[in-house]
Scaffold this active site. Structure first.
Site, PDB file in Angstrom:
ATOM      1  N   ASP A  65       4.356 -12.824   4.924  1.00 32.78           N
ATOM      2  CA  ASP A  65       3.214 -12.345   4.141  1.00 32.78           C
ATOM      3  C   ASP A  65       3.591 -12.019   2.695  1.00 32.78           C
ATOM      4  O   ASP A  65       2.706 -11.722   1.887  1.00 32.78           O
ATOM      5  CB  ASP A  65       2.531 -11.144   4.818  1.00 32.78           C
ATOM      6  CG  ASP A  65       3.471  -9.979   5.078  1.00 32.78           C
ATOM      7  OD1 ASP A  65       4.650 -10.221   5.407  1.00 32.78           O
ATOM      8  OD2 ASP A  65       3.034  -8.821   4.973  1.00 32.78           O
ATOM      9  N   HIS A 138      13.193  -1.204   5.211  1.00 34.88           N
ATOM     10  CA  HIS A 138      12.158  -1.961   5.925  1.00 34.88           C
ATOM     11  C   HIS A 138      12.728  -2.764   7.096  1.00 34.88           C
ATOM     12  O   HIS A 138      12.031  -3.599   7.677  1.00 34.88           O
ATOM     13  CB  HIS A 138      11.434  -2.879   4.939  1.00 34.88           C
ATOM     14  CG  HIS A 138      10.297  -3.651   5.508  1.00 34.88           C
ATOM     15  ND1 HIS A 138       9.276  -3.066   6.246  1.00 34.88           N
ATOM     16  CD2 HIS A 138       9.992  -4.976   5.470  1.00 34.88           C
ATOM     17  CE1 HIS A 138       8.415  -4.004   6.617  1.00 34.88           C
ATOM     18  NE2 HIS A 138       8.825  -5.164   6.172  1.00 34.88           N
ATOM     19  N   ASP A 209       7.633  -3.698   1.217  1.00 36.23           N
ATOM     20  CA  ASP A 209       7.274  -2.786   2.290  1.00 36.23           C
ATOM     21  C   ASP A 209       8.416  -1.796   2.493  1.00 36.23           C
ATOM     22  O   ASP A 209       9.581  -2.189   2.403  1.00 36.23           O
ATOM     23  CB  ASP A 209       7.101  -3.559   3.594  1.00 36.23           C
ATOM     24  CG  ASP A 209       6.023  -4.639   3.522  1.00 36.23           C
ATOM     25  OD1 ASP A 209       5.270  -4.702   2.559  1.00 36.23           O
ATOM     26  OD2 ASP A 209       5.957  -5.458   4.457  1.00 36.23           O
ATOM     27  N   HIS A 267      -1.002  -2.809   0.420  1.00 33.70           N
ATOM     28  CA  HIS A 267      -0.504  -3.334   1.694  1.00 33.70           C
ATOM     29  C   HIS A 267      -1.236  -2.628   2.846  1.00 33.70           C
ATOM     30  O   HIS A 267      -0.645  -2.076   3.773  1.00 33.70           O
ATOM     31  CB  HIS A 267       1.024  -3.145   1.813  1.00 33.70           C
ATOM     32  CG  HIS A 267       1.675  -4.056   2.816  1.00 33.70           C
ATOM     33  ND1 HIS A 267       1.845  -3.726   4.129  1.00 33.70           N
ATOM     34  CD2 HIS A 267       2.193  -5.308   2.683  1.00 33.70           C
ATOM     35  CE1 HIS A 267       2.453  -4.714   4.763  1.00 33.70           C
ATOM     36  NE2 HIS A 267       2.680  -5.690   3.912  1.00 33.70           N
TER      37      HIS A 267
END
Lengths: 300, 300
Positions: A65, A138, A209, A267
Site C-alpha cells: 500500500d 513497524h 506506518d 493512514h
C-alpha cells in the site's frame, strides 16, 4: 513556504474515498513524492501537480500500500520523456525491489534513477532546506521523514535601526542578510543590533506506518505540521500495537511530546467510514488535530 | 449471456479519462478479470463488481500497464477475507513475478493462488463454457483470450412437433434437452425431427497487445464481440508495427477476416484525446466498430 497535498489518506485497503496514503511536498519549485501506493500517479494528476518538478521519491517501507504505484509512476515519467535524474530514497530492500521490476517487467527508464537505501540521517539537501529520515517501529524496515528549512534571520527592528542612525535603504538589506555595515559617521553596526533572534525554519514530519516510538517524536520535534499514522481508534488500540500501527490518540500523544504545532491524522483504516471518532479521540489529547482527506491541501 | 465491463481502455500511460486496459467478463455468476493495470481494483469498485464472484484473473503479458495493479488487487482480496482459491492465468514468467512479490513485499494471501503459465489451449473450464488462449505477436510472451459458450440446442419447431402428434407438455421439454421420446401410439420421435440445427455459443475474444496476427484472427473467429489492440491511427502505422501494436484499421481488418460480429477498439493511446479518428478509420474497414470507454458495459 512548504505546501503539502494529500494524494491518499487511507490504510492498506484503497477505496474510492481514501486512496493509499501518499503525499506531495512542495518547497518552492521542488516537488517530492512521499510514498506511492496504487493510483498515486492519477491522484498526482487530479491534484494538478507537475511531473517535471519532481526532485525525489521517498518510500517509507516496502508494503504494497506504500509502493504498489511506484513502478507505474516511474514508467509514466519515462513516457513523459523525463531525462533529469531522479532520486529514489527508501529503506534497505528498495534496490532489490527495483532490480526485480527491471527483470520481471523489462522496466526501462529514460532517466537515471539513483536509488538510495537509508536508515537515518540527512538524505536530501536542497538550497536552504533538507530532508532527514529515521527508522520507525513497524515490524519491517520503515522510515519516517522530516523536511526542514534552514533557520531564517531574526525579525528586523526598524525602530532600533533608526535610533542607531541607519538610513532606510540598501543598508537595511545588508543587515537583514547578516552583513555588518559602516555608517557615514564611521560607526560599524552589527546585524545582531537590529535583528531579533534567528527564527527556526519550517518543519513538516511524516511518520507512517509506525507504532508510538521515540524516533517519530524526534522527527516531529517542533514541527509545524506532523503527519502521523492514525490507522485505528481507541476501540482497536490492541490491534494497532499488534499490527505495527498507532491510534489517533497515540498520534496525538506523540504530537504533544514533540511540541508540534499541528497534527494531521493519516493512514485511516477503511472501517472508519466516519472519521469523527478518530478526530475527537485525538483532539482530546492534542487540540490542533485534524484528519487528512484525499486531495486536501495545506501550507506551512 | 456474457456481460463485459471495460475497466480501462487506455494504453501504457494511464490518464483520468482512460485507465490502463482491463476488462471484467461475467458469465452468469462467474466473474473474470482480464489484465490488471494500476488502479484496476478501484475501477472494479466503481463498476459495482463483487470481489467474491471472481473466479480467475487472466493476464495477457508482463508489461506494467497490464500487471501493475495485480499485487494490490490480490492483497485487496485478502483484506476482504477471501478463502476460495483463485486461478491466476498468464504467460510464462508470471510465476516468477508472483514469487518476486512474495519475496520483496512480503506478500501473503488468505487464499490459495493457483498460478498457471500458458501458451495456448483451454485454460479454464466452466459449467457450459470455457476460456482458451493463444500466443499473440507483441515482442514479449503475450496471450490473447476467448471465452466461448457451449453450442446450444437448435430452435424447437412447435408446428413440426404438433404435426407429429406430440402433445404440448413434458415431452416438448425432453426433446429440447436432446432426448428421444415415445408417444402413446408407440411411435419414437428423435430430437432432430423437431429441433433446428444447433446454435453456436456466444463468443468474446480479447487480443491486447498485438500486431496483426493469425492467432488473433483465430481467437476472434465468429466472435460476437472482439476486443482488439487499437493503440494508434493510420498516422502511426509504422510506429504501431515497431512497438508491437495494431492500428484501429488493422484491428478492423482482423475483425473482417475473423467474421466477427462487433469490434471494440481498445488500448487507445493517450495522444488521441478525440477518438473519432480511430473510429472512422476502423468503420471504413469494418462498419460494426466502436471505441471502448472506461466503465462502458456491453452484453453479448
Amino acid at each position: 513556504m512548504i505546501r503539502l497535498v494529500v494524494l491518499g489518506s487511507g490504510a492498506s485497503l484503497p477505496t474510492l474515498q481514501r486512496h493509499n496514503t501518499s503525499v506531495a511536498l512542495q518547497r518552492d519549485g521542488d516537488l517530492f513524492l512521499v510514498d506511492c501506493g496504487e493510483g498515486t500517479q492519477l491522484q498526482w494528476r487530479r491534484a494538478g501537480l507537475r511531473f517535471s518538478k519532481l526532485r525525489a521519491v521517498l518510500i517509507s517501507h516496502l508494503h504494497g500500500d506504500h509502493i504498489n504505484g511506484l513502478i507505474g509512476f516511474l514508467q509514466t515519467l519515462s513516457l513523459s520523456d523525463r531525462t533529469a535524474p531522479l532520486d529514489l530514497l527508501g529503506p534497505p530492500g528498495i534496490r532489490d525491489y527495483i532490480r526485480a521490476a527491471r527483470e520481471h517487467l523489462g522496466l526501462r527508464l529514460t532517466y537515471k534513477l539513483n536509488v538510495g537505501e537509508h536508515s537515518d540521517g540527512v538524505i536530501y539537501e536542497g538550497s536552504d532546506y533538507r530532508i532527514a529520515c529515521d527508522t520507525l517501529d513497524h515490524g519491517v524496515a520503515t522510515l519516517g521523514f522530516a523536511l526542514e528549512e534552514d533557520a531564517r534571520a531574526g525579525r528586523f527592528d526598524t525602530e532600533a535601526a533608526e535610533s542607531l542612525g541607519i538610513p532606510a535603504g540598501p543598508l537595511f538589506g545588508a543587515l537583514q542578510r547578516g552583513e555588518s555595515v559602516t555608517l557615514e559617521s564611521g560607526k560599524v553596526v552589527e546585524p545582531s543590533e537590529v535583528l531579533g533572534p534567528p527564527r527556526a525554519g519550517k518543519r513538516v514530519a511524516y511518520c507512517v506506518d509506525t507504532r508510538p516510538t521515540e524516533s517519530a517524536v524526534r522527527l516531529a520535534s517542533g514541527a509545524n505540521l506532523f503527519l502521523c499514522d492514525s490507522t485505528f481508534g481507541n476501540d482497536l488500540t490492541e490491534e494497532a500495537g499488534r499490527r505495527g500501527h498507532s491510534t489517533a490518540a497515540q498520534a496525538a500523544a506523540m504530537a504533544v511530546r514533540a511540541g508540534a504545532e499541528r497534527l494531521l491524522l493519516i493512514h485511516i483504516s477503511a472501517r472508519y467510514h466516519d472519521s469523527r471518532q478518530l478526530v475527537s479521540e485525538a483532539v482530546a489529547v492534542f487540540p490542533q488535530s485534524r484528519v487528512a482527506e484525499d486531495l486536501m491541501e495545506l501550507s506551512v
